[in-house]
Enzyme design. Sequence first.
Site, PDB file in Angstrom:
ATOM      1  CE  LYS A  73      27.980  16.998 -31.730  1.00  0.00           C
ATOM      2  NZ  LYS A  73      27.430  16.653 -33.045  1.00  0.00           N
ATOM      3  CG  ASP A 109      24.506  17.629 -34.511  1.00  0.00           C
ATOM      4  OD1 ASP A 109      25.021  18.598 -35.097  1.00  0.00           O
ATOM      5  OD2 ASP A 109      25.015  17.085 -33.522  1.00  0.00           O
TER       6      ASP A 109
END
Length: 289
Positions: A73, A109
Amino acid sequence: MTERISGKTKLIGLLGTPISHSLSPKMHNEAFSKLGLDYVYLAFDVGTEQLADVVKGYRAMGIRGCNVTMPNKVLVKEYLDKLSPAAELAGAVNTVVNDNGVLTGHITDGTGYMRALEEAKVDIIGKKMTIAGAGGAATAICIQAALDGVEEISIFNRKDEFYKRGEQMVRDINAKTDCKAQLFDLADLEALRNEMMASVIFVNATSVGMEPLVGQSVVPDVSYLRPELIVSDVVYVPAKTRLLEMADEAGCTTVNGLGMMLWQGAKAFEIWTGEEMPVGDIKELLFKK
């Protein structure tokens, strides 16, 4: 599936490792099917060493986009053309969209996590959070929580490559939001106990609890927990991590990572397709057990 795939089918992938446990292919392919969209979603076991080549391949092949998960990420942003404001602030990406060769990174997220808490009837606005982790998911959660109005966040991380990112995150939160953030070494167990005792929620935003760390917990034992504490884990396979088992034993309210996975996925789905995910149908598919 074979009836849906055509010469015009667009590919979306998931890049991470380990990856075989992921429910994202089931979630997105079901949503594509429900809406009659000519897309297919596949999972690819890709670590940091292969990531640069894979992203180049995405661009060259005109692949529509991807999700990015651990451990990629943070690194993936180095290979993209643009970042959304949220991804820029978080320094991490979990969703990439390819618009005619221009790769833009987004982070869903944080919004997914906060929506999952809302769905679980958990209110942390104006209150204190303690969180383990300073990687991509943890950063997105902390940034969004701060923007949404969480009053104070205590972040714990090992003294590894993510610790400096944690220091930068704390500076950004303190400078750009009304939230107070502070960073601690996860090895400082006295500080961990004290901060957890002063918080309304504890969040595990690390990979501890999932393969290959199943059965492990960032919290040493149940004495760190109390019935009034909400305990949340971003891990959703297994659905009941060792941390959540300990929280059940202590009488805590628990929230696993399935809701976050659903709502971050719904936002990514919209970014790629311009359509809203049929969340009701997907909830029934994922939550039926």
